[in-house]
Structure formats: C-alpha cells, structure tokens
Design a protein around this motif. Structure first.
Motif, PDB file in Angstrom:
ATOM      1  N   GLY A  46      46.231  33.828  84.303  1.00  0.00           N
ATOM      2  CA  GLY A  46      47.048  35.036  84.349  1.00  0.00           C
ATOM      3  C   GLY A  46      46.779  35.988  83.212  1.00  0.00           C
ATOM      4  N   TYR A  88      56.667  39.224  85.575  1.00  0.00           N
ATOM      5  CA  TYR A  88      56.796  38.560  84.282  1.00  0.00           C
ATOM      6  C   TYR A  88      56.148  39.429  83.212  1.00  0.00           C
ATOM      7  N   SER A 132      61.531  37.826  83.171  1.00  0.00           N
ATOM      8  CA  SER A 132      61.183  37.925  84.581  1.00  0.00           C
ATOM      9  C   SER A 132      62.052  39.028  85.169  1.00  0.00           C
ATOM     10  N   ASN A 149      47.947  40.600  86.554  1.00  0.00           N
ATOM     11  CA  ASN A 149      47.816  39.231  86.052  1.00  0.00           C
ATOM     12  C   ASN A 149      48.612  38.233  86.883  1.00  0.00           C
ATOM     13  N   GLN A 150      49.740  38.670  87.395  1.00  0.00           N
ATOM     14  CA  GLN A 150      50.605  37.758  88.147  1.00  0.00           C
ATOM     15  C   GLN A 150      50.179  37.586  89.595  1.00  0.00           C
ATOM     16  N   TYR A 151      49.682  38.661  90.196  1.00  0.00           N
ATOM     17  CA  TYR A 151      49.448  38.619  91.643  1.00  0.00           C
ATOM     18  C   TYR A 151      47.981  38.643  92.057  1.00  0.00           C
TER      19      TYR A 151
END
Length: 305
Positions: free
Chosen positions: A269, A162, A186, A221-223
């Motif tokens: 995030g 994202y 995305s 930030n996402q994972y």
C-alpha cells in the motif's frame, strides 16, 4: 550331411544375431539424435515464447512511453479547490501525485491569471494548456470531479479512505463543523469531503493544497491492489460517469496492462507518493499569488519528463 546342416543353421543364426545387434545400435543412435534434436528445439523456443507471449502483466517490459500524466481538478460547488498532477509510471513501478496551489500564477497568452481564475474563465482545457507551459510537461488527460462526486466515489469503493492526518482538525463555521484527532484515520465518504474543506491548516494555503494530493495518494495506495484487478472494467465504467474528462475507453485499454502490473506490485500500500511543487506565496488576502520556482521545469523533468 547333418554336420553341414548344423553349420548352415549356425551361420544363419549368427547372421540374424548380427542383424539384430546392428538394428539395436541403429535405434539407439537414431533415437538419441532425435531426442537431442527435440531438446534443442524446445530450448531454442523457450526465450521466444516467454518474450512474445507473456503469461501475466508481471512479465511485460514497460518503458517511459507507457507512462501517463493526468491533471485532476476538484471542485466544491462552483469553486475549483484542488489541482493535482497524477503520474502513472509502470516502468519505474510507481505513482506520483503533486498538488499545485490554486493561487499559482499562470498565463493565457500574455495575460496573467491565478489558476482558479483561469479555470473559471477558460475551463479545464485552457487550464491544462497554461500548466503545461509553466511546468514543461504534457498532460495526457484531464479530469474534474466535484466534492459530491468524491463522496460518491469513496462510497462506491466501499471501505472509506485510510489516511494519516498531520494535526488535529477543529473548526466551526457557517454550515461547517469538524472535530477530528490527527494521526492514522479511517475516513468515511462524508469525512473525506469534510477534511478537504478544512480551512485552518497549520501549514496554511500550502497544506490546504497538499491535502488534495495526499488524499489522491491514499485512494491509489488503498485501492490499486491485485484483488481489485478483476473489477477494473466495472470500476472504470462507474468512475468515468462521476467525472468530467477527456478519458475514453481506448485510453483505459492502452493503460490497463501497466495499471494491472502496478496493482500487483502494490503489496504494501505504498505504490503512490506525493512530491512537492516548489515555489512561494507572495502577498496576502485576496491578492495572494503563488509563484513557481524559476527552475521548476528542471525540477519536474526527472518525474514528469
């Protein structure tokens, strides 16, 4: 005689009552003292237990000695494209990424190179040393990943990336095509690579470098989240085989408490942000070079010091 017996019996009863009363007083006093002692011991032990035996990484106290800096290089085919400094700092609850333009002038001895030229001639270790000299920072580790590796990495992570694109991307060239609206997106694994390859950023070479750090921040930030902690060992074992690096299991093991703590804190995030490598481009075409600001070391010291 009966009266005397009754008097003796009454006296024995009185003595028994006195003894019983004294015994009860003794039990109350002694029991109270024991209870007080137990409470005091437990209170004295509480700070010792919480400081020496934390139940979770949130209770750990981190210092600047726990911070790590990684030099990440992305390569498309045989060409180095992105140079990104990644700072992991659990004491300050943050990650930072910073793109270093590939045309940055660095030195190997007395010989000037552009960053991508030095990488191709001297390899990743020589590049790391030259950047440490220029920036006044120490890289704890380095890693190089190809665009093919990036596609594999995003596929492994499973949910794309994202990211907010700052502009509409539209370009057709030999073997390359993209038509993508700006704004929150995305991206699939192939789209991630397609965005990294985009040649016509409105911000020119600076933005082409910046997207590399922006993409790394988006992945972190996402994972880097609490639900991913359980797969940390598996993730490391898988990802380390996708890169060329000097990162060993011991490095990962020592960094893991801090990584886990940051993952737990990344509830929105936003744990990672990009910062700017200040300087200017000079020249044009094949002769263009990027010169870091004269005070670049002082500017970077608060983050990378």
């Amino acid at each position: 005689m009966p009266a005397l017996k009754r008097k003796k019996s009454h006296k024995r009863l009185s003595n028994a009552m006195i003894f019983l009363l004294a015994f009860l007083v003794f039990l109350l006093v002694f029991g109270g003292l024991c209870l007080w002692a137990v409470v005091q011991i437990n209170q004295d032990r509480k700070p010792m237990v919480s400081s020496s035996s934390p139940s979770s990484s949130d209770e750990l106290i981190f210092t600047q000695d726990d911070a790590r800096t990684l030099l990440l290089i992305t390569v498309d085919g045989e060409e180095p494209q992105g140079f990104v400094a990644v700072r992991f700092d659990p004491a300050n609850s943050r990650f930072r990424t910073m793109a270093i333009p590939r045309d940055t002038e660095v030195y190997e001895g007395a010989t000037p190179y552009r960053l991508w030229e030095l990488y191709k001639e001297k390899g990743i270790a020589g590049t790391e040393t030259a950047l440490e000299t220029l920036m006044g920072i120490h890289f704890d580790n380095y890693a190089s990943i190809t665009y093919t590796g990036i596609e594999r990495l995003v596929t492994y992570l499973g949910n794309g990336v994202y990211i907010t694109l700052s502009e509409n991307l539209e370009y057709t060239g030999e073997g390359y095509f993209i038509n993508m609206e700006g704004g929150p997106r995305s991206l699939t694994a192939p789209q991630v690579v397609n965005v990294l390859r985009y040649p016509a950023w409105q911000g020119g070479r600076r933005q082409k470098a910046g997207i590399q750090a922006q993409m790394v921040s988006a992945v972190i930030n996402q994972y880097m989240i609490q639900s991913r902690i359980a797969t940390g060992d598996k993730d490391f074992g898988t990802i380390v085989n996708m890169i060329q690096s000097d990162i060993h299991v011991s490095h990962f093991t020592s960094a893991k408490p801090g990584l886990d703590a940051l993952s737990k804190r990344n509830t929105e995030g936003t744990i990672c942000e990009e910062i700017t490598f200040e300087g200017e481009f000079v020249g044009s075409g094949d002769q263009i070079r990027f010169y870091a600001a004269d005070d670049i070391q002082a500017k970077l010291e608060p983050v990378f010091g």
